[in-house]
Design a protein around this motif. Sequence first.
Motif, PDB file in Angstrom:
ATOM      1  N   LYS A   2     -39.993   2.101   7.017  1.00 13.61           N
ATOM      2  CA  LYS A   2     -41.407   2.455   7.093  1.00 13.61           C
ATOM      3  C   LYS A   2     -41.940   1.949   8.424  1.00 13.61           C
ATOM      4  O   LYS A   2     -41.816   0.764   8.737  1.00 13.61           O
ATOM      5  CB  LYS A   2     -42.163   1.814   5.941  1.00 13.61           C
ATOM      6  CG  LYS A   2     -43.629   2.150   5.920  1.00 13.61           C
ATOM      7  CD  LYS A   2     -44.295   1.524   4.700  1.00 13.61           C
ATOM      8  CE  LYS A   2     -45.718   1.975   4.573  1.00 13.61           C
ATOM      9  NZ  LYS A   2     -46.358   1.423   3.377  1.00 13.61           N
ATOM     10  N   ARG A  22     -40.481  -1.736   8.859  1.00 14.21           N
ATOM     11  CA  ARG A  22     -39.932  -2.487   7.728  1.00 14.21           C
ATOM     12  C   ARG A  22     -38.740  -1.704   7.199  1.00 14.21           C
ATOM     13  O   ARG A  22     -38.838  -0.524   6.881  1.00 14.21           O
ATOM     14  CB  ARG A  22     -40.953  -2.663   6.617  1.00 14.21           C
ATOM     15  CG  ARG A  22     -40.339  -3.334   5.390  1.00 14.21           C
ATOM     16  CD  ARG A  22     -41.329  -3.860   4.407  1.00 14.21           C
ATOM     17  NE  ARG A  22     -42.355  -4.719   4.949  1.00 14.21           N
ATOM     18  CZ  ARG A  22     -42.182  -5.994   5.315  1.00 14.21           C
ATOM     19  NH1 ARG A  22     -40.999  -6.550   5.212  1.00 14.21           N
ATOM     20  NH2 ARG A  22     -43.186  -6.699   5.784  1.00 14.21           N
ATOM     21  N   TYR A  23     -37.616  -2.400   7.126  1.00 14.93           N
ATOM     22  CA  TYR A  23     -36.378  -1.807   6.621  1.00 14.93           C
ATOM     23  C   TYR A  23     -36.067  -2.406   5.259  1.00 14.93           C
ATOM     24  O   TYR A  23     -36.138  -3.611   5.072  1.00 14.93           O
ATOM     25  CB  TYR A  23     -35.218  -2.101   7.572  1.00 14.93           C
ATOM     26  CG  TYR A  23     -35.343  -1.420   8.911  1.00 14.93           C
ATOM     27  CD1 TYR A  23     -34.785  -0.173   9.125  1.00 14.93           C
ATOM     28  CD2 TYR A  23     -36.019  -2.019   9.965  1.00 14.93           C
ATOM     29  CE1 TYR A  23     -34.890   0.460  10.353  1.00 14.93           C
ATOM     30  CE2 TYR A  23     -36.138  -1.399  11.194  1.00 14.93           C
ATOM     31  CZ  TYR A  23     -35.566  -0.157  11.386  1.00 14.93           C
ATOM     32  OH  TYR A  23     -35.679   0.463  12.593  1.00 14.93           O
ATOM     33  N   GLU A  24     -35.725  -1.548   4.317  1.00 12.82           N
ATOM     34  CA  GLU A  24     -35.313  -1.987   2.992  1.00 12.82           C
ATOM     35  C   GLU A  24     -34.025  -1.278   2.627  1.00 12.82           C
ATOM     36  O   GLU A  24     -33.883  -0.078   2.849  1.00 12.82           O
ATOM     37  CB  GLU A  24     -36.369  -1.659   1.935  1.00 12.82           C
ATOM     38  CG  GLU A  24     -37.607  -2.486   2.016  1.00 12.82           C
ATOM     39  CD  GLU A  24     -38.598  -2.201   0.896  1.00 12.82           C
ATOM     40  OE1 GLU A  24     -38.409  -1.215   0.148  1.00 12.82           O
ATOM     41  OE2 GLU A  24     -39.556  -2.962   0.766  1.00 12.82           O
ATOM     42  N   VAL A  26     -31.766  -0.703  -0.789  1.00 11.39           N
ATOM     43  CA  VAL A  26     -31.880  -0.812  -2.233  1.00 11.39           C
ATOM     44  C   VAL A  26     -30.518  -0.556  -2.869  1.00 11.39           C
ATOM     45  O   VAL A  26     -29.814   0.386  -2.500  1.00 11.39           O
ATOM     46  CB  VAL A  26     -32.901   0.218  -2.774  1.00 11.39           C
ATOM     47  CG1 VAL A  26     -32.991   0.175  -4.289  1.00 11.39           C
ATOM     48  CG2 VAL A  26     -34.267  -0.004  -2.151  1.00 11.39           C
ATOM     49  N   ILE A  33     -33.951  -4.531  -4.476  1.00 10.00           N
ATOM     50  CA  ILE A  33     -33.977  -4.554  -3.011  1.00 10.00           C
ATOM     51  C   ILE A  33     -33.064  -5.692  -2.571  1.00 10.00           C
ATOM     52  O   ILE A  33     -33.286  -6.843  -2.919  1.00 10.00           O
ATOM     53  CB  ILE A  33     -35.399  -4.752  -2.482  1.00 10.00           C
ATOM     54  CG1 ILE A  33     -36.277  -3.565  -2.880  1.00 10.00           C
ATOM     55  CG2 ILE A  33     -35.387  -4.939  -0.962  1.00 10.00           C
ATOM     56  CD1 ILE A  33     -37.742  -3.739  -2.555  1.00 10.00           C
ATOM     57  N   PHE A  35     -32.072  -5.997   0.807  1.00  5.62           N
ATOM     58  CA  PHE A  35     -32.388  -6.321   2.197  1.00  5.62           C
ATOM     59  C   PHE A  35     -33.812  -5.849   2.441  1.00  5.62           C
ATOM     60  O   PHE A  35     -34.158  -4.708   2.134  1.00  5.62           O
ATOM     61  CB  PHE A  35     -31.424  -5.632   3.161  1.00  5.62           C
ATOM     62  CG  PHE A  35     -31.706  -5.911   4.613  1.00  5.62           C
ATOM     63  CD1 PHE A  35     -31.164  -7.013   5.242  1.00  5.62           C
ATOM     64  CD2 PHE A  35     -32.507  -5.061   5.359  1.00  5.62           C
ATOM     65  CE1 PHE A  35     -31.415  -7.274   6.585  1.00  5.62           C
ATOM     66  CE2 PHE A  35     -32.768  -5.310   6.693  1.00  5.62           C
ATOM     67  CZ  PHE A  35     -32.218  -6.418   7.300  1.00  5.62           C
ATOM     68  N   ASN A  36     -34.642  -6.715   3.001  1.00  2.00           N
ATOM     69  CA  ASN A  36     -36.026  -6.376   3.301  1.00  2.00           C
ATOM     70  C   ASN A  36     -36.434  -7.188   4.523  1.00  2.00           C
ATOM     71  O   ASN A  36     -36.526  -8.406   4.461  1.00  2.00           O
ATOM     72  CB  ASN A  36     -36.928  -6.704   2.117  1.00  2.00           C
ATOM     73  CG  ASN A  36     -38.364  -6.334   2.369  1.00  2.00           C
ATOM     74  OD1 ASN A  36     -38.729  -5.844   3.426  1.00  2.00           O
ATOM     75  ND2 ASN A  36     -39.208  -6.580   1.391  1.00  2.00           N
ATOM     76  N   GLN A  37     -36.627  -6.495   5.637  1.00  2.00           N
ATOM     77  CA  GLN A  37     -36.975  -7.217   6.863  1.00  2.00           C
ATOM     78  C   GLN A  37     -37.890  -6.372   7.734  1.00  2.00           C
ATOM     79  O   GLN A  37     -37.707  -5.161   7.855  1.00  2.00           O
ATOM     80  CB  GLN A  37     -35.720  -7.595   7.639  1.00  2.00           C
ATOM     81  CG  GLN A  37     -35.989  -8.498   8.811  1.00  2.00           C
ATOM     82  CD  GLN A  37     -34.706  -9.046   9.413  1.00  2.00           C
ATOM     83  OE1 GLN A  37     -33.626  -8.929   8.846  1.00  2.00           O
ATOM     84  NE2 GLN A  37     -34.821  -9.647  10.580  1.00  2.00           N
ATOM     85  N   LYS A  38     -38.856  -7.043   8.348  1.00  2.00           N
ATOM     86  CA  LYS A  38     -39.739  -6.411   9.318  1.00  2.00           C
ATOM     87  C   LYS A  38     -39.141  -6.673  10.697  1.00  2.00           C
ATOM     88  O   LYS A  38     -38.877  -7.816  11.057  1.00  2.00           O
ATOM     89  CB  LYS A  38     -41.142  -6.989   9.198  1.00  2.00           C
ATOM     90  CG  LYS A  38     -42.154  -6.324  10.095  1.00  2.00           C
ATOM     91  CD  LYS A  38     -43.589  -6.690   9.752  1.00  2.00           C
ATOM     92  CE  LYS A  38     -43.875  -8.137   9.919  1.00  2.00           C
ATOM     93  NZ  LYS A  38     -45.311  -8.464   9.808  1.00  2.00           N
TER      94      LYS A  38
END
Length: 83
Positions: A2, A22-24, A26, A33, A35-38
């Motif tokens: 996103k 922002r990468y996620e 799933v 989730i 991996f979740n990182q800006k």
Amino acid sequence: MKVLKLDVPAFGFSFTTDAIARYEIVNRASGEIIFNQKITSIGEVPADYAFAGVIRARESVNRSVRNNIRLFLEAIKTADLVE
């Protein structure tokens, strides 16, 4: 992914574009989730890159997005993606 920010300067001799995404990742089996990182990046184009400002602006966007993707790929190389 996103896109949270893509800030292209309106004018200038050199162009610097800021990008934040922002990468996620799933887990499709569980919906969790994993991996979740800006990721924040910039793309810079010097004044001598091209005469037309619109070309320098477009290239600064391209560089910023490419840098953002590169940083994401570097981040997942070291991430623990196993639940």
